[in-house]
Design a protein around this motif. Structure first.
Motif, PDB file in Angstrom:
ATOM      1  N   ASP A 333       0.807  -1.216   0.000  1.00 13.89           N
ATOM      2  CA  ASP A 333       0.000   0.000   0.000  1.00 13.89           C
ATOM      3  C   ASP A 333       0.848   1.278   0.000  1.00 13.89           C
ATOM      4  O   ASP A 333       0.302   2.382  -0.072  1.00 13.89           O
ATOM      5  CB  ASP A 333      -0.970   0.012   1.192  1.00 13.89           C
ATOM      6  N   THR A 334       2.181   1.143   0.086  1.00 12.58           N
ATOM      7  CA  THR A 334       3.069   2.327   0.006  1.00 12.58           C
ATOM      8  C   THR A 334       4.250   2.008  -0.918  1.00 12.58           C
ATOM      9  O   THR A 334       5.402   2.022  -0.490  1.00 12.58           O
ATOM     10  CB  THR A 334       3.581   2.740   1.399  1.00 12.58           C
ATOM     11  N   PRO A 335       3.980   1.715  -2.183  1.00 13.07           N
ATOM     12  CA  PRO A 335       5.062   1.256  -3.085  1.00 13.07           C
ATOM     13  C   PRO A 335       6.109   2.315  -3.394  1.00 13.07           C
ATOM     14  O   PRO A 335       7.214   1.983  -3.822  1.00 13.07           O
ATOM     15  CB  PRO A 335       4.302   0.839  -4.353  1.00 13.07           C
ATOM     16  N   ASN A 336       5.779   3.603  -3.188  1.00 15.16           N
ATOM     17  CA  ASN A 336       6.721   4.673  -3.517  1.00 15.16           C
ATOM     18  C   ASN A 336       7.340   5.330  -2.291  1.00 15.16           C
ATOM     19  O   ASN A 336       7.861   6.452  -2.369  1.00 15.16           O
ATOM     20  CB  ASN A 336       6.009   5.737  -4.366  1.00 15.16           C
ATOM     21  N   ALA A 337       7.264   4.649  -1.142  1.00 13.60           N
ATOM     22  CA  ALA A 337       7.832   5.215   0.092  1.00 13.60           C
ATOM     23  C   ALA A 337       9.320   5.479  -0.084  1.00 13.60           C
ATOM     24  O   ALA A 337      10.021   4.725  -0.771  1.00 13.60           O
ATOM     25  CB  ALA A 337       7.594   4.255   1.259  1.00 13.60           C
ATOM     26  N   LYS A 338       9.784   6.573   0.543  1.00  8.83           N
ATOM     27  CA  LYS A 338      11.195   6.942   0.405  1.00  8.83           C
ATOM     28  C   LYS A 338      11.682   7.602   1.696  1.00  8.83           C
ATOM     29  O   LYS A 338      10.885   7.959   2.574  1.00  8.83           O
ATOM     30  CB  LYS A 338      11.388   7.876  -0.790  1.00  8.83           C
TER      31      LYS A 338
END
Length: 370
Positions: A333-338
C-alpha cells in the motif's frame, strides 16, 4: 559508524561473486551483516555457504555482527524453550523437531489452553499462528486429555491477522507436508512444511501458551550491546493480535528508563541477560551489537504493575529495523515510500540510535585491540 570516526563502506553480497566478496571482507576490521533469513536462498544463493565463509572470517579475527551462530541460535524459535525457566520465560514452552513429537505434543497442549505456534523460518509474522479450539472445551489440567484429529481450530496468522478454520489433523498435515488433499485449502501466503530439512536445516517450530493480554500490545526493547536504548509499545490495530510493522499497529515510544517498565527492565538486564548467551550455547560470544527483544504480558488482569510478568516472544538480531523509519518502508500500500517521507523528528531519533551504535562498536573494537 562514520559519525563515530570510522571508515564505513556498504558492500552488497551476490552469490555469483561469492569469492570476490569474501576477499574484500578480509580488508575490514569488522562487518555488520544486514540480511534476513531466507534472502540469500530466495536470490538463488546458498545461505550455508555464506555462513561458513563468514565463520572463516571470524576465525581470522575479524568481528562480524551478528556472527552466523549468534544469528541462528538467537533467531531460532526454540530459543524460547532455552529461557523458559528464567524470569522472562514460560515453563510450558515446547519445541518440535519431528512429526511424531509435534502430533503428540500439540494435541496435548491444544486441549489445555489456546496456543501460539511459531515456525523457525520466515519473518514479519509469516508462519506464526494464534490458535483456539472452536468448541472451547479446554481441560482443567495439562495432560488431562488430548485433542482428536477432527476437532476444529480457529487460526489467525500474525503476518496479516487473517483467520482460517481447520481441523487439528489438517493443521498438523499443513505444518508438516504443506498444502495437499489431506490438509485442505489454505488462504495463507505461506506454504507450511515447517519441519522441512530437519533440525540441522532449521526445520523446527515452537509451541507456546497464548497470552490473551497480547491485545494490549507488546514491548520491543531496542538494545545496543548490553544497553537498552529505547522501548516501543506496539499495539495491534483494533480487532487484531499481531503488531508487526505494516499491519496497522499503533506505536508508542518510551525512553530506556521508563518508570512503568522498571520491573521488567531491571529483571531482564540484571538477572536474565547474563544467563541468556550461555543458555543459547553462545557463552563465548558477546551479545549482538544491535538487537531487539519482544515481550508479551503474561500476568492476569489486575496484577499490580510492579509484579507484572513479561515473557520473551522473540529475539531478533538478523536485520533489525528502526521503527522511526517505518514511513520509508515500501510495501503493497506504500510502493513509492522513500527516505524523505520520514518526519524530521523521527530522522533525528533514528540518527541518535545509529550514533549510539557507532560509539558502542568503536569502544568494543578499541578494547579488543588493547
Amino acid at each position: 559508524m562514520i559519525s563515530a570516526g570510522m571508515s564505513c563502506q556498504l558492500i552488497h553480497y551476490t552469490h555469483e561473486e561469492h569469492d570476490k566478496f569474501f576477499d574484500l571482507c578480509k580488508k575490514f576490521d569488522f562487518l555488520i551483516v544486514r540480511c534476513n533469513p531466507g534472502q540469500i536462498k530466495a536470490d538463488g544463493g546458498d545461505q550455508g555457504k555464506f555462513d561458513n565463509a563468514m565463520r572463516e572470517v571470524r576465525k581470522a579475527g575479524i568481528q562480524a555482527w551478528p556472527s552466523p551462530d549468534v544469528m541462528e541460535k538467537m533467531g531460532a524459535k526454540d530459543a524460547l524453550c532455552k529461557v523458559a525457566t528464567m524470569n522472562c520465560g514460560l515453563e510450558d514452552t515446547l519445541a518440535y523437531y519431528s512429526e511424531e513429537d509435534f502430533g503428540a505434543g500439540f494435541k496435548k497442549t491444544m486441549a489445555f489452553q489456546p496456543r501460539v505456534i511459531k515456525q523457525n523460518r520466515g519473518s514479519s509474522g509469516e508462519g506464526i499462528w494464534i490458535i483456539k479450539l472452536k468448541g472451547g472445551n479446554y481441560c482443567a489440567t495439562f495432560g488431562e486429555r488430548s485433542c482428536e484429529n477432527d476437532e476444529v481450530l480457529i487460526l489467525m496468522e500474525a503476518n496479516d491477522n487473517h483467520e482460517e478454520e481447520h481441523t487439528v489433523g489438517e493443521f498438523i498435515e499443513f505444518c508438516v507436508n504443506g498444502c495437499n488433499d489431506k490438509s485442505g485449502t489454505w488462504t495463507s501466503k505461506g506454504v507450511g512444511k515447517y519441519l522441512e530439512g530437519g533440525k540441522a536445516a532449521g526445520g523446527q517450530f515452537v509451541d507456546q501458551r497464548f497470552c490473551p493480554r497480547i491485545v494490549e500490545g507488546e514491548l520491543r526493547y531496542n538494545q545496543i550491546g548490553d544497553a537498552v536504548v529505547g522501548i516501543i509499545h506496539k499495539k495491534p490495530k483494533e480487532g487484531g493480535i499481531s503488531a508487526v510493522g505494516g499491519a496497522g499497529s499503533i506505536y508508542t515510544y518510551y525512553g530506556p528508563e521508563e518508570p512503568k517498565f522498571k520491573n521488567l527492565t531491571d529483571n531482564f538486564l540484571k538477572i536474565d541477560l547474563p544467563k541468556i548467551m550461555p543458555a543459547l550455547d553462545l557463552a563465548n560470544e558477546p551479545v549482538p551489537l544491535w538487537w531487539t527483544t519482544d515481550f508479551i504480558l503474561a500476568s492476569p488482569e489486575g496484577t499490580p504493575t510492579e509484579e507484572e510478568k513479561w515473557i520473551v516472544g522473540e529475539f531478533n538480531c538478523s536485520c533489525v529495523g528502526i521503527s522511526k523509519c517505518l514511513a520509508a518502508y515500501c510495501k503493497d500500500d506504500t510502493p513509492n515510500a522513500k527516505f524523505d517521507d520520514i518526519a524530521p523528528e523521527d530522522k533525528e531519533e533514528a540518527k541518535r540510535y545509529g550514533d549510539l551504535m557507532g560509539v558502542k562498536a568503536l569502544g568494543i573494537m578499541e578494547a579488543n585491540k588493547k
